[in-house]
Write a protein that holds these residues in place. Structure first.
Motif, PDB file in Angstrom:
ATOM      1  N   CYS A 143       1.859   7.776   1.722  1.00 17.81           N
ATOM      2  CA  CYS A 143       1.345   7.497   3.058  1.00 17.81           C
ATOM      3  C   CYS A 143       2.224   6.441   3.717  1.00 17.81           C
ATOM      4  CB  CYS A 143      -0.107   7.028   2.996  1.00 17.81           C
ATOM      5  SG  CYS A 143      -0.346   5.503   2.092  1.00 17.81           S
ATOM      6  N   GLN A 144       2.076   6.368   5.035  1.00 13.00           N
ATOM      7  CA  GLN A 144       2.850   5.408   5.819  1.00 13.00           C
ATOM      8  C   GLN A 144       1.945   4.824   6.890  1.00 13.00           C
ATOM      9  OE1 GLN A 144       6.333   4.486   5.797  1.00 13.00           O
ATOM     10  NE2 GLN A 144       5.601   2.976   7.294  1.00 13.00           N
ATOM     11  N   HIS A 145       1.677   3.520   6.812  1.00 12.40           N
ATOM     12  CA  HIS A 145       0.891   2.849   7.847  1.00 12.40           C
ATOM     13  C   HIS A 145       1.824   2.382   8.966  1.00 12.40           C
ATOM     14  CE1 HIS A 145      -1.924   2.401   4.434  1.00 12.40           C
ATOM     15  NE2 HIS A 145      -2.870   2.236   5.326  1.00 12.40           N
ATOM     16  N   ALA A 175      -0.234  -2.213  -7.091  1.00 13.90           N
ATOM     17  CA  ALA A 175      -0.040  -3.666  -7.037  1.00 13.90           C
ATOM     18  C   ALA A 175      -0.986  -4.355  -6.067  1.00 13.90           C
ATOM     19  CB  ALA A 175       1.413  -3.982  -6.659  1.00 13.90           C
ATOM     20  N   LEU A 176      -1.760  -3.583  -5.296  1.00 16.98           N
ATOM     21  CA  LEU A 176      -2.672  -4.213  -4.327  1.00 16.98           C
ATOM     22  C   LEU A 176      -3.722  -5.086  -5.004  1.00 16.98           C
ATOM     23  CD1 LEU A 176      -3.372  -1.333  -1.769  1.00 16.98           C
ATOM     24  CD2 LEU A 176      -2.043  -3.418  -1.374  1.00 16.98           C
ATOM     25  N   GLY A 177      -4.063  -4.768  -6.247  1.00 22.81           N
ATOM     26  CA  GLY A 177      -5.086  -5.535  -6.952  1.00 22.81           C
ATOM     27  C   GLY A 177      -4.795  -7.028  -6.975  1.00 22.81           C
ATOM     28  N   GLY A 178      -3.519  -7.377  -6.961  1.00 15.89           N
ATOM     29  CA  GLY A 178      -3.126  -8.778  -6.985  1.00 15.89           C
ATOM     30  C   GLY A 178      -3.488  -9.536  -5.723  1.00 15.89           C
ATOM     31  N   LEU A 179      -3.912  -8.816  -4.678  1.00 18.52           N
ATOM     32  CA  LEU A 179      -4.265  -9.452  -3.408  1.00 18.52           C
ATOM     33  C   LEU A 179      -5.771  -9.673  -3.262  1.00 18.52           C
ATOM     34  CD1 LEU A 179      -1.846  -7.470  -1.074  1.00 18.52           C
ATOM     35  CD2 LEU A 179      -1.502  -9.720  -2.105  1.00 18.52           C
ATOM     36  N   LYS A 197     -10.633   2.004  -6.776  1.00 21.87           N
ATOM     37  CA  LYS A 197     -10.927   2.722  -5.530  1.00 21.87           C
ATOM     38  C   LYS A 197      -9.646   3.057  -4.777  1.00 21.87           C
ATOM     39  CE  LYS A 197     -13.322   4.154  -1.944  1.00 21.87           C
ATOM     40  NZ  LYS A 197     -14.167   5.363  -2.011  1.00 21.87           N
ATOM     41  N   LEU A 198      -8.761   2.058  -4.653  1.00 19.59           N
ATOM     42  CA  LEU A 198      -7.561   2.261  -3.829  1.00 19.59           C
ATOM     43  C   LEU A 198      -6.573   3.211  -4.499  1.00 19.59           C
ATOM     44  CD1 LEU A 198      -7.037  -1.375  -2.487  1.00 19.59           C
ATOM     45  CD2 LEU A 198      -7.901   0.608  -1.232  1.00 19.59           C
ATOM     46  N   THR A 199      -6.384   3.066  -5.812  1.00 19.48           N
ATOM     47  CA  THR A 199      -5.427   3.960  -6.483  1.00 19.48           C
ATOM     48  C   THR A 199      -5.998   5.367  -6.614  1.00 19.48           C
ATOM     49  OG1 THR A 199      -6.233   3.217  -8.643  1.00 19.48           O
ATOM     50  CG2 THR A 199      -4.297   2.106  -7.767  1.00 19.48           C
ATOM     51  N   GLY A 200      -7.321   5.505  -6.543  1.00 19.44           N
ATOM     52  CA  GLY A 200      -7.940   6.816  -6.670  1.00 19.44           C
ATOM     53  C   GLY A 200      -8.102   7.568  -5.365  1.00 19.44           C
ATOM     54  N   PHE A 228       0.845  -1.201   0.000  1.00 13.44           N
ATOM     55  CA  PHE A 228       0.000   0.000   0.000  1.00 13.44           C
ATOM     56  C   PHE A 228       0.878   1.247   0.000  1.00 13.44           C
ATOM     57  CE2 PHE A 228      -4.501   1.197   1.003  1.00 13.44           C
ATOM     58  CZ  PHE A 228      -4.336   2.576   0.955  1.00 13.44           C
ATOM     59  N   ASP A 229       1.935   1.237   0.809  1.00 14.13           N
ATOM     60  CA  ASP A 229       2.727   2.449   1.012  1.00 14.13           C
ATOM     61  C   ASP A 229       3.783   2.666  -0.075  1.00 14.13           C
ATOM     62  OD1 ASP A 229       1.243   2.808   3.315  1.00 14.13           O
ATOM     63  OD2 ASP A 229       2.823   2.126   4.678  1.00 14.13           O
TER      64      ASP A 229
END
Lengths: 123, 123
Positions: free
Chosen positions: A60-62, A24-28, A51-54, A18-19
């Motif tokens: 950001c940093q989690h 690449a999150l779509g692959g999950l 949604k996530l890329t938009g 994510f950060d």
């Protein structure tokens, strides 16, 4: 399978991706996956990725505070519950959040998110 | 089944029971149920009831901020994700919390908690 080890490894991988490379999150996710992000529901890899890329921030940093998990169902699923904070670039204060994942094993020996629910914890 | 209606009704019932008759919460679990409360895991009706009734406060009031849910699995389960605040008797400030429930239909047409995970959201 050790659910705690699965949960820790997945959480680390998810937030690092994510950060550093949100696209690449779509692959999950898979096409039966659902995301609830601050109450807005989307389903399927394409809609969730969009949604996530938009989301209206770039960097950001989690930071993770707690990870709880329990095995879920006979098929080797794992329920994961995360709390932590999210630092957005240019913002003075981090935002606290909670998130849960329902992880399902894939045929390839990894896990995907069947369900992903995210909420900010407003003060 | 409308998962949103199930989630809202269950959440209302759970917190009302917690705040008015905590000893009755045991009826919402079964012996394969697990509770993670602030990281401490217990399993089964007896152990979960003992944990909840033994919490070091008497009177409390939960206030719910958000309820998210998704259907889970072919058997009619529902995943529920709650955020809110918890006011303890005699304390000046409410505590923010997040909680998730994995609800499973019972033979009697209601739902029980297979998984219950609770965390305070510390500032």
């Amino acid at each position: 399978m050790d659910p705690d080890a699965v949960a820790r490894a997945f959480v680390e991988h998810y937030y690092r991706t994510f950060d550093t490379n949100r696209a690449a999150l779509g692959g999950l996710y898979q096409d039966n996956s659902t995301l609830s992000f601050e109450g807005a529901k989307t389903q399927g890899v394409a809609a969730i990725s969009e949604k996530l890329t938009g989301l209206p921030f770039q960097q950001c940093q989690h930071n993770i505070s707690t990870i709880d998990c329990q095995p879920s169902g006979p098929a080797g699923g794992v329920l994961v519950f995360v709390s932590g904070s999210l630092q957005l670039s240019g913002e003075q204060h981090a935002l606290k959040f909670s998130q849960m994942f329902h992880l399902i094993p894939t045929a390839q020996g990894s896990f995907y998110m069947l369900i992903d629910i995210f909420r900010l914890n407003y003060a």
